[in-house]
Design a protein around this motif. Structure first.
Motif, PDB file in Angstrom:
ATOM      1  N   ARG A  98      -2.229 -56.789 -27.135  1.00  0.00           N
ATOM      2  CA  ARG A  98      -1.254 -56.960 -26.056  1.00  0.00           C
ATOM      3  C   ARG A  98      -1.508 -58.164 -25.171  1.00  0.00           C
ATOM      4  N   GLU A  99      -2.746 -58.636 -25.102  1.00  0.00           N
ATOM      5  CA  GLU A  99      -3.095 -59.650 -24.099  1.00  0.00           C
ATOM      6  C   GLU A  99      -3.474 -60.957 -24.778  1.00  0.00           C
ATOM      7  N   ARG A 100      -3.422 -62.028 -23.996  1.00  0.00           N
ATOM      8  CA  ARG A 100      -3.821 -63.315 -24.562  1.00  0.00           C
ATOM      9  C   ARG A 100      -5.343 -63.429 -24.472  1.00  0.00           C
ATOM     10  N   PRO A 101      -5.933 -64.175 -25.413  1.00  0.00           N
ATOM     11  CA  PRO A 101      -7.391 -64.326 -25.407  1.00  0.00           C
ATOM     12  C   PRO A 101      -7.896 -64.909 -24.082  1.00  0.00           C
ATOM     13  N   MET A 102      -9.110 -64.520 -23.698  1.00  0.00           N
ATOM     14  CA  MET A 102      -9.804 -65.134 -22.566  1.00  0.00           C
ATOM     15  C   MET A 102      -9.085 -64.950 -21.231  1.00  0.00           C
ATOM     16  N   ARG A 103      -8.186 -63.960 -21.139  1.00  0.00           N
ATOM     17  CA  ARG A 103      -7.534 -63.763 -19.841  1.00  0.00           C
ATOM     18  C   ARG A 103      -8.574 -63.250 -18.847  1.00  0.00           C
ATOM     19  N   ARG A 104      -8.244 -63.397 -17.562  1.00  0.00           N
ATOM     20  CA  ARG A 104      -9.051 -62.824 -16.482  1.00  0.00           C
ATOM     21  C   ARG A 104      -8.704 -61.347 -16.379  1.00  0.00           C
ATOM     22  N   ILE A 105      -9.645 -60.470 -16.569  1.00  0.00           N
ATOM     23  CA  ILE A 105      -9.354 -59.030 -16.585  1.00  0.00           C
ATOM     24  C   ILE A 105      -9.633 -58.423 -15.215  1.00  0.00           C
ATOM     25  N   HIS A 106      -8.587 -58.141 -14.477  1.00  0.00           N
ATOM     26  CA  HIS A 106      -8.758 -57.572 -13.139  1.00  0.00           C
ATOM     27  C   HIS A 106      -9.195 -56.110 -13.262  1.00  0.00           C
ATOM     28  N   PRO A 107     -10.182 -55.687 -12.477  1.00  0.00           N
ATOM     29  CA  PRO A 107     -10.748 -54.345 -12.680  1.00  0.00           C
ATOM     30  C   PRO A 107      -9.938 -53.209 -12.062  1.00  0.00           C
ATOM     31  N   THR A 108      -8.953 -53.511 -11.235  1.00  0.00           N
ATOM     32  CA  THR A 108      -8.191 -52.404 -10.625  1.00  0.00           C
ATOM     33  C   THR A 108      -6.671 -52.564 -10.711  1.00  0.00           C
ATOM     34  N   GLU A 109      -6.180 -53.759 -10.886  1.00  0.00           N
ATOM     35  CA  GLU A 109      -4.710 -53.950 -10.888  1.00  0.00           C
ATOM     36  C   GLU A 109      -4.133 -53.533 -12.239  1.00  0.00           C
ATOM     37  N   ILE A 110      -4.332 -52.284 -12.594  1.00  0.00           N
ATOM     38  CA  ILE A 110      -3.965 -51.791 -13.916  1.00  0.00           C
ATOM     39  C   ILE A 110      -2.878 -50.738 -13.775  1.00  0.00           C
ATOM     40  N   SER A 111      -1.762 -50.923 -14.453  1.00  0.00           N
ATOM     41  CA  SER A 111      -0.710 -49.904 -14.440  1.00  0.00           C
ATOM     42  C   SER A 111      -0.582 -49.287 -15.834  1.00  0.00           C
ATOM     43  N   TYR A 112      -0.011 -48.112 -15.854  1.00  0.00           N
ATOM     44  CA  TYR A 112       0.198 -47.406 -17.118  1.00  0.00           C
ATOM     45  C   TYR A 112       1.652 -47.538 -17.535  1.00  0.00           C
ATOM     46  N   ASP A 113       1.889 -47.932 -18.758  1.00  0.00           N
ATOM     47  CA  ASP A 113       3.270 -48.023 -19.235  1.00  0.00           C
ATOM     48  C   ASP A 113       3.447 -47.372 -20.612  1.00  0.00           C
ATOM     49  N   GLY A 114       2.669 -46.336 -20.856  1.00  0.00           N
ATOM     50  CA  GLY A 114       2.752 -45.622 -22.128  1.00  0.00           C
ATOM     51  C   GLY A 114       3.759 -44.488 -22.064  1.00  0.00           C
ATOM     52  N   PRO A 115       3.665 -43.549 -23.011  1.00  0.00           N
ATOM     53  CA  PRO A 115       4.601 -42.427 -23.041  1.00  0.00           C
ATOM     54  C   PRO A 115       4.652 -41.700 -21.700  1.00  0.00           C
ATOM     55  N   ALA A 116       5.853 -41.254 -21.325  1.00  0.00           N
ATOM     56  CA  ALA A 116       6.040 -40.527 -20.065  1.00  0.00           C
ATOM     57  C   ALA A 116       5.313 -39.183 -20.128  1.00  0.00           C
ATOM     58  N   PRO A 117       5.056 -38.603 -18.972  1.00  0.00           N
ATOM     59  CA  PRO A 117       4.420 -37.281 -18.951  1.00  0.00           C
ATOM     60  C   PRO A 117       5.176 -36.296 -19.832  1.00  0.00           C
ATOM     61  N   ARG A 118       4.433 -35.516 -20.586  1.00  0.00           N
ATOM     62  CA  ARG A 118       5.076 -34.519 -21.458  1.00  0.00           C
ATOM     63  C   ARG A 118       4.105 -33.360 -21.636  1.00  0.00           C
ATOM     64  N   SER A 119       4.623 -32.243 -22.132  1.00  0.00           N
ATOM     65  CA  SER A 119       3.797 -31.047 -22.279  1.00  0.00           C
ATOM     66  C   SER A 119       3.674 -30.664 -23.743  1.00  0.00           C
ATOM     67  N   LEU A 120       2.622 -29.959 -24.058  1.00  0.00           N
ATOM     68  CA  LEU A 120       2.497 -29.391 -25.397  1.00  0.00           C
ATOM     69  C   LEU A 120       3.602 -28.350 -25.546  1.00  0.00           C
ATOM     70  N   ASP A 121       4.299 -28.324 -26.584  1.00  0.00           N
ATOM     71  CA  ASP A 121       5.494 -27.497 -26.860  1.00  0.00           C
ATOM     72  C   ASP A 121       6.255 -27.059 -25.618  1.00  0.00           C
TER      73      ASP A 121
END
Lengths: 258, 258, 258, 258
Positions: free
Chosen positions: A235-258
């Motif tokens: 997902r990211e370009r090589p050698m980027r500056r990796i910020h340790p906290t400015e991280i957001s989640y953009d994966g599957p939305a909250p869901r439940s088992l069955d």
């Protein structure tokens, strides 16, 4: 055989036959889960159905904790330089130490010493827990396995304890850590039992050798490290500056088992 | 948010809530096996019951292969110097490369190219397999995933294939590797499909991204590396000379499940 | 001797005698610098005084580049978890790859191919350099060893080239990289030769095997990795969030030799 | 600046300017040897000419010790699987621990405690050395830095001590380790001071921080690890069984400087 010959008691290899602790690996395949094989490898015997369920739950609890733990950031930093996946995973594993993941072994040590004192002194668990708390306070040391920088009530702890009770595994380890937490709260320092502390208590009640306790965390976290490193490289370009906290989640939305 | 902010789609962390690919980790604990959680982490969706069984079998197949593979010897060598367990495991993981464990990815590549040719050319699988074999022979290259220095008939391969058939997972990957083996045998070079080749075929049929295929082997082997390093530190004297073949097994005697 | 016996041509060990490439190590100690010993180890022969000076300059040029390269951040991240120093250094070394430090080998490859073409075609260096530049442009690939994310005129490059000229080491490697830079500038893309590119050119002119070229960078940078990890463990609190750019320098003020 | 901002005192990076401990790196290049730059990096000041010579000798002494130390075997084992060079070197560095290379720090601790006692008690060095020897004997512990599995009279030790005397560096560290060796011999246990012990004494007399003492060994040995791994990959077939003692030397014949 020369004096350089040596023995192993883990796996027997013969042509066309592989046996783990005496069992044919092809008999184990399809019959037991990986977590049961881990237990067999460590303890030398197969777990009961309840212990098998507990082992799976422990490993699932620690499979990943997002991109911000140092092990994930170390794996991503190495991955961002174009490293092969195993180098990134190795860096992640090298990050599991005293201050990260490594609390399991330290916590077991405290719990064990408390349990030993209960047996020797005949005092109650609550009394010994209070003593441990005041001794740590006096020496200015934290008790490993309590407190978390994000969670005030770690959901993994609650579930591990619930399962340990339901599955008949909860014993002196769990009793002692709960007593320590109570005693700390009474002393004005309310701290959650973190997942390291919860795993420590359960592994003690499962009689897993304490020097392998941290290793359970390596086993559990390797998939997480692999995926963090893989996501970095895809997902990211090589050698980027990796910020340790400015991280957001953009994966599957909250869901439940069955 | 600055331009240093970034996203992850694996795990969402909020206070008192941990979600893997959208599912609460405490809901997953006790409900799914670790191997299923590995599948969920990699693929983003939960596996069917049959795929869950296959994932467990793949991981069990590779949990350990005794003390003589280079990854085990590297872990033991590091362990024998008094290293912490994670350093020994890291050295073991760094040993999983092209010539050891790394054949999975190489084999998938060959199988994929064969399958693509079948689709494009309309030729039979057997015809394309024969072409692949003669092309490799002409260029003097080995086909990854066939041959083993100990096993002439790898018991792990047979079981993986049997399970893949029973569980309805066997597909073009498995068909192609079997055809390649046949074609090699017809050409006078009978070689067993090794466990790397078998895993390659099954992971292809499970549609696991090929760049994560080798990583499945890291996940599976970490418990073995831990136990090899731990046995080194608990049974042997530090800094001993570790002979690579004079190894005997003195663990539990052969035994059967049930 | 069995078929397991093997040979090494690097160091001979006998009781009370250690010889590197034939020379007693205790004769070398006090007589040659470490950089000369590195050259002897790699090439099998002692360097001239000029080459010795060049080897020292190359190693000095890359001893550290502050706290922000990925290798420094990886070492610090691992160090911040309470790891032993060697684990932090190992993580740093695992970060030296294609996108960081690894350009040396890639650049040598380009320079070598250019030099070979000059010899074979009889064309001028400038003509071949122009060809290389347009070929890379056409295929959308960057030429390794040019460009830097901080320096527009890398002071290490200028000094390495000055020394290479003064010491009579500058040859076809240096000539080719300068021609490539000119040709790039002519094509409207002015880029500095970075320290990787400069080292690549000089190592080529020193006839160091290209597969060991990146390794020169490991040798040079290990002290930097050690100090970054050590500073992390002695100045910062464990498990801190390590910001990749908000880094200030508060060491000794600028000063000059003599 | 946010609360994530932090400081470093090692290297200052500005566009087109790199300063190590205040000195421009391009001024240092060509002016000082790599070993002097290592000293500057560690201590923050440039060494005298005599200390520079000593630093070079220490690093030369430990550049390689053949193919049989665990760090060399770990690097070779990883290299034999087809790993990139940095993975092999990382495995070698992970092998430098308490029982291999790690004696330097342990020995410094013993020497320091002895020197402190001399200062506090007013007793002679010989008396305190005798006390240390009998205390270690009573507790069944070995004193780090004495004894070697191959050398009865380590040539590197003799040369380091000779240089330390000639260069005016020998001080209390050296005096104490010699006294300990004498006292051990008097007690019937004649052991050579090994290279770890010799380096420990000299680094103590150079006032190098003890937690960086082992790190001097990493710096020195990295070239050896690189060459061992490189020789493995260029002379041997992949995945060979690496025997730990059946190693012969077939490099350049014995020769002398001048």
């Amino acid at each position: 055989m020369t004096d350089l010959s040596w023995n192993t008691a883990i796996t027997e290899i013969k042509p066309n036959e592989v046996r783990l602790r005496g069992y044919r690996i092809d008999d184990l395949m399809g019959s037991i889960s990986f977590a049961e094989a881990v237990y067999l490898a460590i303890k030398g015997e197969l777990p009961s159905a309840n212990v098998a369920k507990m082992m799976n739950a422990i490993l699932v609890s620690s499979i990943d904790h997002g991109a911000s733990p140092p092990s994930a950031l170390a794996a991503r930093t190495v991955a961002s330089t174009g490293a092969p996946l195993n180098a990134a995973v190795a860096a992640g594993i090298l990050s599991i130490n005293r201050h990260h993941g490594g609390a399991i072994q330290g916590c077991i040590k405290v719990l064990k010493s408390g349990i030993d004192r209960v047996h020797q002194s005949g005092e109650t668990v609550d009394k010994i827990a209070a003593n441990l708390v005041s001794e740590h306070k006096a020496s200015g040391k934290r008790i490993a396995g309590l407190g978390h920088r994000i969670h005030t009530n770690d959901p993994r702890t609650a579930k591990l304890f619930q399962l340990a009770q339901e599955l008949g595994i909860a014993g002196e380890g769990l009793q002692m850590i709960v007593a320590i937490q109570s005693s700390l709260a009474d002393a004005g320092k309310a701290l959650p039992i973190n997942v390291d502390g919860a795993i420590a208590a359960v592994l003690l009640d499962l009689d897993i050798p304490s020097e392998l306790a941290n290793a359970m965390f390596f086993i559990a976290r390797v998939p997480g490290l692999i995926l963090q490193a893989h996501e970095e490289q895809t997902r990211e370009r090589p050698m980027r500056r990796i910020h340790p906290t400015e991280i957001s989640y953009d994966g599957p939305a909250p869901r439940s088992l069955d």
